[in-house]
Design a protein around this motif. Structure first.
Motif, PDB file in Angstrom:
ATOM      1  N   ASP B  15      48.439 -13.823 -17.397  1.00  0.00           N
ATOM      2  CA  ASP B  15      48.227 -12.399 -17.140  1.00  0.00           C
ATOM      3  C   ASP B  15      47.978 -11.639 -18.434  1.00  0.00           C
ATOM      4  OD1 ASP B  15      49.479  -9.544 -16.988  1.00  0.00           O
ATOM      5  OD2 ASP B  15      49.133 -10.049 -14.896  1.00  0.00           O
ATOM      6  N   GLU B  16      48.837 -11.858 -19.425  1.00  0.00           N
ATOM      7  CA  GLU B  16      48.694 -11.132 -20.683  1.00  0.00           C
ATOM      8  C   GLU B  16      47.432 -11.570 -21.435  1.00  0.00           C
ATOM      9  OE1 GLU B  16      52.784 -12.266 -21.217  1.00  0.00           O
ATOM     10  OE2 GLU B  16      53.231 -10.349 -22.163  1.00  0.00           O
ATOM     11  N   ARG B  19      44.505  -9.741 -20.011  1.00  0.00           N
ATOM     12  CA  ARG B  19      44.508  -8.312 -20.342  1.00  0.00           C
ATOM     13  C   ARG B  19      44.351  -8.083 -21.850  1.00  0.00           C
ATOM     14  NH1 ARG B  19      46.982  -5.455 -15.806  1.00  0.00           N
ATOM     15  NH2 ARG B  19      47.899  -6.998 -14.399  1.00  0.00           N
ATOM     16  N   GLU B  46      39.852 -16.827 -10.971  1.00  0.00           N
ATOM     17  CA  GLU B  46      40.301 -16.145  -9.740  1.00  0.00           C
ATOM     18  C   GLU B  46      41.228 -14.985 -10.080  1.00  0.00           C
ATOM     19  OE1 GLU B  46      40.223 -20.026  -6.713  1.00  0.00           O
ATOM     20  OE2 GLU B  46      42.078 -18.906  -7.054  1.00  0.00           O
ATOM     21  N   VAL B  47      42.151 -15.244 -10.990  1.00  0.00           N
ATOM     22  CA  VAL B  47      43.089 -14.178 -11.365  1.00  0.00           C
ATOM     23  C   VAL B  47      42.341 -13.043 -12.041  1.00  0.00           C
ATOM     24  CG1 VAL B  47      45.089 -13.605 -12.778  1.00  0.00           C
ATOM     25  CG2 VAL B  47      45.041 -15.765 -11.527  1.00  0.00           C
ATOM     26  N   ILE B  50      40.933 -10.816  -9.413  1.00  0.00           N
ATOM     27  CA  ILE B  50      41.946  -9.989  -8.745  1.00  0.00           C
ATOM     28  C   ILE B  50      42.392  -8.857  -9.663  1.00  0.00           C
ATOM     29  CG2 ILE B  50      44.307  -9.987  -7.843  1.00  0.00           C
ATOM     30  CD1 ILE B  50      43.755 -12.797  -6.753  1.00  0.00           C
ATOM     31  N   LEU B  51      42.537  -9.146 -10.936  1.00  0.00           N
ATOM     32  CA  LEU B  51      42.947  -8.093 -11.872  1.00  0.00           C
ATOM     33  C   LEU B  51      41.907  -6.984 -11.935  1.00  0.00           C
ATOM     34  CD1 LEU B  51      44.576  -9.979 -14.904  1.00  0.00           C
ATOM     35  CD2 LEU B  51      45.647  -8.976 -12.895  1.00  0.00           C
ATOM     36  N   ILE B  53      40.041  -5.960  -9.546  1.00  0.00           N
ATOM     37  CA  ILE B  53      40.139  -5.143  -8.332  1.00  0.00           C
ATOM     38  C   ILE B  53      41.387  -4.263  -8.383  1.00  0.00           C
ATOM     39  CG2 ILE B  53      40.459  -5.230  -5.836  1.00  0.00           C
ATOM     40  CD1 ILE B  53      38.789  -7.822  -5.861  1.00  0.00           C
ATOM     41  N   THR B  54      42.522  -4.858  -8.775  1.00  0.00           N
ATOM     42  CA  THR B  54      43.759  -4.061  -8.772  1.00  0.00           C
ATOM     43  C   THR B  54      43.736  -2.979  -9.847  1.00  0.00           C
ATOM     44  OG1 THR B  54      44.852  -5.695 -10.195  1.00  0.00           O
ATOM     45  CG2 THR B  54      45.171  -5.930  -7.812  1.00  0.00           C
ATOM     46  N   ALA B  55      42.961  -3.200 -10.899  1.00  0.00           N
ATOM     47  CA  ALA B  55      42.863  -2.168 -11.941  1.00  0.00           C
ATOM     48  C   ALA B  55      42.284  -0.883 -11.363  1.00  0.00           C
ATOM     49  CB  ALA B  55      42.002  -2.678 -13.095  1.00  0.00           C
ATOM     50  N   GLU B  56      41.470  -1.006 -10.308  1.00  0.00           N
ATOM     51  CA  GLU B  56      40.891   0.189  -9.690  1.00  0.00           C
ATOM     52  C   GLU B  56      41.971   1.012  -9.017  1.00  0.00           C
ATOM     53  OE1 GLU B  56      37.625  -0.903  -7.225  1.00  0.00           O
ATOM     54  OE2 GLU B  56      36.627  -2.046  -8.816  1.00  0.00           O
ATOM     55  N   ALA B  57      43.005   0.328  -8.454  1.00  0.00           N
ATOM     56  CA  ALA B  57      44.124   1.065  -7.851  1.00  0.00           C
ATOM     57  C   ALA B  57      44.899   1.810  -8.926  1.00  0.00           C
ATOM     58  CB  ALA B  57      45.041   0.108  -7.100  1.00  0.00           C
ATOM     59  N   ALA B  58      45.009   1.178 -10.084  1.00  0.00           N
ATOM     60  CA  ALA B  58      45.752   1.819 -11.172  1.00  0.00           C
ATOM     61  C   ALA B  58      45.024   3.058 -11.671  1.00  0.00           C
ATOM     62  CB  ALA B  58      45.946   0.825 -12.310  1.00  0.00           C
ATOM     63  N   CYS B  60      43.254   5.134  -9.779  1.00  0.00           N
ATOM     64  CA  CYS B  60      43.091   6.229  -8.822  1.00  0.00           C
ATOM     65  C   CYS B  60      44.323   7.129  -8.812  1.00  0.00           C
ATOM     66  CB  CYS B  60      42.775   5.707  -7.416  1.00  0.00           C
ATOM     67  SG  CYS B  60      44.071   4.774  -6.647  1.00  0.00           S
ATOM     68  N   HIS B  61      44.055   8.404  -8.663  1.00  0.00           N
ATOM     69  CA  HIS B  61      45.110   9.408  -8.668  1.00  0.00           C
ATOM     70  C   HIS B  61      45.138  10.134  -7.334  1.00  0.00           C
ATOM     71  CE1 HIS B  61      45.877   9.069 -13.004  1.00  0.00           C
ATOM     72  NE2 HIS B  61      44.598   8.722 -13.051  1.00  0.00           N
TER      73      HIS B  61
END
Lengths: 170, 552
Positions: B15-16, B19, B46-47, B50-51, B53-58, B60-61
């Motif tokens: 993960d690190e 990033r 693959e990871v 996914i990262l 995609i999830t970064a887009e959630a982070a 959004c406000h």
């Protein structure tokens, strides 16, 4: 101890925006986000007036909000609700690809079914971009434990995302 | 960290690395690992996806006014609580998709013009209760009414007064000590093994008659209500444990519309086809609990011998929850058997067995159970599995709990022209010992307890609110699809040698999940993942006695 409404007001002043952002990252729906927000701070008020000591209100509120959001997502999955168009309109995020929103929803759904610590770590790392050091501090665990939980969560999500993608091809 | 990464290091650093958070040395080691293990690049890719995609959630406000609206709604709810102390808060109308059947029955819709609003206020009022007193009568052993009074305070300390004047007995239960003053003034002490409703919260859970989580549908009882002007009367009829048919008990609870507190609790029981009233208790919630002296009985207390226990067969089972179920019909002679014919089985009753132990009475319902199961339930002994023990039998059994097991078993066997022998047996006993690791556990977010287990073709659904961790663990292990690893001789232990108040197995937790067809092993793994429980197993050879059924 008599209740002090201003105490809940106080924590809401300090942590309300963060809590709402966390909720929105997991449940981007206006009505649901309001409900979860209110439920989270009501739980705080109830705990406070019952004399429970909350040592780290910020961490407690964030965990409570995540749990509530996950719980709602699990309920929605049981109800097999399709993602309503309303949610797409409410979601202001500019996804780079239309399919990403649906994939994000799937990831949120899967995360909501993970064991508690894995779900918390996954949300904190991926939806809130916290470091493992910050995660460990909030969850009162070691950084190694946080990394391990994060990996396990990602592994489960990877495997289930693959299964769901295969299903969609049938 | 050594220069050569292990697979575990790779997993934990992935993960690190993706990033860009790794410093030079671990980053180099990570890339060297990839050179040596190109097969792991697929996982990395693959990871990475996914990262992304999830970064887009982070990013959004929430909408700007959402926080303001949520705060305004919450402030309104905080202002509208009816007492100075907090209690039950009105949930947002949309919250958690309240099941329609529950809304209909309980009226948890919160519009004040609806009389069902009284029930919602009842819940709120009960949350503010610090002590409870009931006073009235219960039906005694010979069918006569006996005056009864009981007080319960927050930690479960109680005082009960049975009878009046020279015939009165007094029971005080404080912590793990029970004192009984007989009508002749003599004092006895005892340490209770089991307490029903540990403390006031446990009692209030029962009085609420429905837990607060609307996601869990009603399974145990049905409700009806009548508006009587100044009060609302609620009638609760329990379902039989073995099916969906009604049980032989119903409660009547009246709630004052003005105070929104219960005023009356009655228990009715169906005996031999007729309903009889077992108790009539007036409820009050004193704002100032009685003083400590009230829960103290002076004098030298003697230990109870077997004869004393027979004498105090009722008093030994008084618990905080007794104010809800203070008495049960006492069969003539202290024991009654009924052998239902197949055609007498009520609709909705399925096979199996269930037991209720309360108010000094043990009621067992056996439907097409083997004598092996019945004898074990009545005696606590294992039974040799011969042909006689495998006979299926249906039996309704009511007796004073305190009766010796021999007196309970004898009439059952006599009816079947059987007898028993005690035989020594050597057996292997497995002890499954659970330890708790350092994984933090989220403790309960609820004040009141509830639990349900639902078996479906796809697996088991568990819902626990404020349930002790050890009980959650036992329940999961009891509901494995395969019981190969858990025989009737085996035991489960929860190992803890620290301070009792820090025992993690006594923590109250919540759990809401579905587990697909699970084996003992997968459920053990589930407990490890969710709660940090690890299991070891010890085998010992033991010698014990078993019951062997023989023909007369």
């Amino acid at each position: 101890m008599p209740p002090k409404a201003q105490s809940t007001d106080h924590v809401m002043d300090r942590h309300g925006p963060l809590v709402m952002k966390i909720i929105w990252s997991l449940v981007p729906s206006l009505d649901d986000a309001q409900d979860i927000f209110q439920d989270t701070f009501l739980q705080h008020h109830l705990a406070f007036t019952q004399g429970r000591t909350i040592h780290n209100p910020k961490a407690w509120l964030c965990q409570t909000a995540r749990n509530a959001a996950f719980k709602l997502r699990r309920l929605r999955q049981k109800q097999a609700a399709a993602v309503p168009d309303e949610m797409l309109h409410q979601h202001p995020a500019k996804t780079t690809h239309p399919d990403h929103f649906l994939m994000l929803e799937k990831i949120r759904d899967i995360a909501s079914t993970l064991p508690h610590q894995q779900a918390q770590v996954f949300a904190m790392r991926n939806f809130e971009q916290l470091s493992f050091a910050e995660i460990a501090k909030q969850l009162d665990c070691t950084e190694e434990a946080a990394r391990a939980s994060g990996y396990k969560a990602m592994k489960k999500i990877r495997s289930l995302i693959s299964d769901r993608q295969e299903d969609s091809h049938v | 960290m050594s220069d050569a990464l292990t697979r575990t290091d790779f997993e934990n650093l992935m993960d690190e690395y993706l990033r860009g958070e790794l410093s030079a040395t671990p980053k180099t080691a990570f890339e060297q690992y990839l050179e040596l293990h190109p097969e792991d690049r697929g996982e990395l890719d693959e990871v990475r996806s996914i990262l992304a995609i999830t970064a887009e959630a982070a990013d959004c406000h929430p909408p700007e006014d959402l926080l303001q609206r949520a705060r305004a709604g919450l402030a309104h709810q905080l202002r509208s609580t009816s007492t100075g102390k907090t209690g039950w808060f009105k949930r947002p109308a949309f919250a958690w998709s309240l099941a329609a059947s529950i809304l209909l029955v309980f009226g948890l819709a919160l519009w004040p013009t609806d009389s069902s609003f009284v029930y919602a206020r009842l819940i709120e009022s009960l949350n503010n209760v610090e002590s409870v007193k009931v006073e009235g009568w219960i039906r005694g052993e010979n069918g006569a009414t006996v005056p009864y009074c009981q007080w319960v305070i927050a930690d479960g300390t109680l005082r009960a007064e049975i009878g009046e004047g020279d015939n009165q007995r007094v029971v005080v239960l404080k912590g793990n000590n029970r004192l009984i003053r007989d009508s002749d003034g003599k004092l006895y002490h005892d340490k209770p093994k089991v307490r029903w409703a540990e403390n006031l919260d446990g009692v209030l859970t029962i009085l609420q008659a429905a837990h607060q989580n609307p996601q869990v549908p009603l399974r145990s009882f049905e409700f009806s209500k009548q508006d009587l002007g100044d009060v609302i009367r609620y009638i609760r009829r329990d379902f039989a444990s073995l099916g969906r048919g009604p049980s032989n008990r119903k409660w009547v609870m009246e709630v004052d519309k003005q105070t929104a507190l219960p005023t009356l609790l009655q228990l009715h029981q169906e005996v031999d086809g007729h309903w009889i009233q077992i108790s009539d208790l007036r409820f009050s919630a004193p704002s100032a609990p009685p003083s400590d002296d009230f829960f103290h009985l002076d004098g030298d207390a003697a230990s109870l011998n077997d004869q004393d226990r027979q004498h105090f067969w009722f008093e030994l089972y008084i618990a905080p929850g007794s104010l809800f179920l203070p008495a049960l019909h006492v069969p003539d002679g202290g024991l009654q058997l009924h052998w239902p014919k197949v055609e007498d089985v009520p609709a909705g009753i399925s096979g199996g067995n269930s037991s209720l132990v309360a108010a000094g009475i043990s009621s067992h319902e056996f439907r097409e159970c083997t004598l092996k199961v019945i004898a074990k339930e009545l005696t606590g002994y294992n039974v040799v599995a011969n042909d006689l023990a495998q006979q299926p039998v249906s039996l309704l059994f009511d007796a004073k709990t305190i009766l010796p097991w021999q007196e309970k078993l004898a009439p059952v066997l006599e009816h079947l022209a059987l007898a028993y022998e005690m035989v020594p047996i050597k057996q292997t006993q497995r002890k499954y010992i659970f330890h708790k690791d350092e994984q933090a556990i989220q403790t309960t977010l609820h004040r009141f307890s509830s639990s349900s287990v639902t078996a479906k073709s796809s697996g088991y659904t568990y819902h626990f609110e404020k349930v002790e961790l050890q009980r959650v663990a036992r329940t999961l292990l009891d509901n494995c699809a395969h019981q190969d690893f858990f025989t009737e001789n085996d035991v489960i232990e929860f190992a803890w040698d620290g301070a009792p108040e820090a025992n993690p197995f006594l923590l109250f937790v919540d759990l809401d999940c579905e587990i697909p067809q699970a084996t003992f092993e997968t459920n053990v793994e589930f407990l490890k993942e969710h709660f940090g429980l690890t299991m070891t197993m010890e085998e010992t050879q033991t010698e014990t006695m078993e019951i062997k059924l023989v023909r007369m």
